[in-house]
Scaffold this active site. Sequence first.
Site, mmCIF file in Angstrom:
data_model
loop_
_atom_site.group_PDB
_atom_site.id
_atom_site.type_symbol
_atom_site.label_atom_id
_atom_site.label_comp_id
_atom_site.label_asym_id
_atom_site.label_seq_id
_atom_site.Cartn_x
_atom_site.Cartn_y
_atom_site.Cartn_z
ATOM 1 N N SER A 102 13.801 0.880 -2.087
ATOM 2 C CA SER A 102 12.489 1.368 -2.509
ATOM 3 C C SER A 102 11.726 1.943 -1.327
ATOM 4 O O SER A 102 12.138 2.935 -0.765
ATOM 5 C CB SER A 102 11.670 0.345 -3.284
ATOM 6 O OG SER A 102 10.632 1.038 -3.972
ATOM 7 N N HIS A 114 -1.243 3.613 5.035
ATOM 8 C CA HIS A 114 -2.372 4.535 5.116
ATOM 9 C C HIS A 114 -3.366 3.861 6.058
ATOM 10 O O HIS A 114 -3.714 2.692 5.838
ATOM 11 C CB HIS A 114 -3.010 4.768 3.742
ATOM 12 C CG HIS A 114 -2.027 5.234 2.727
ATOM 13 N ND1 HIS A 114 -1.607 6.544 2.646
ATOM 14 C CD2 HIS A 114 -1.344 4.557 1.782
ATOM 15 C CE1 HIS A 114 -0.714 6.651 1.677
ATOM 16 N NE2 HIS A 114 -0.543 5.455 1.137
ATOM 17 N N CYS A 170 13.863 -4.218 -3.629
ATOM 18 C CA CYS A 170 14.616 -4.865 -4.699
ATOM 19 C C CYS A 170 15.923 -5.383 -4.118
ATOM 20 O O CYS A 170 16.154 -5.318 -2.914
ATOM 21 C CB CYS A 170 14.867 -3.885 -5.844
ATOM 22 S SG CYS A 170 15.807 -2.434 -5.350
#
Length: 131
Positions: free
Chosen positions: A69, A74, A89
Amino acid sequence: MAKDNSGYRPAGTHLLLDFWGATGLDDAIGIDQALREAADACGATLLDVRLHEFGGEGGVTGVALLAESHISIHTWPETGYAALDVFVCGGCDPRDAIAPLKRRFNPTDIKITAVARGSEPLLSAESCIAS
């Protein structure tokens, strides 16, 4: 990953990390290294790291693309705040990514929210369309 009591098998765990009082939030090279270290720490397969610097007193936004994933960031260096996501995962544990991120950014305060992705839906797709 085991099924929950609804019969759905969660796809993975998504950690939302809020760091306040953090440092190094305008250092793209340091952020790149932090994402790489976090991916390695949780046992993920790193595919690529992409960052964008906003320049001046702006921050950095970026993502480590993982076979399992992603890890994203930010930053707002002017306020010492960083928002990070660690979603993995398979056999990866996103909690193992926290320590290298804390070491790199040295936040004074942290909030961690964990979400099991892919667990039982609250609404069916049909009910969302009808709304």
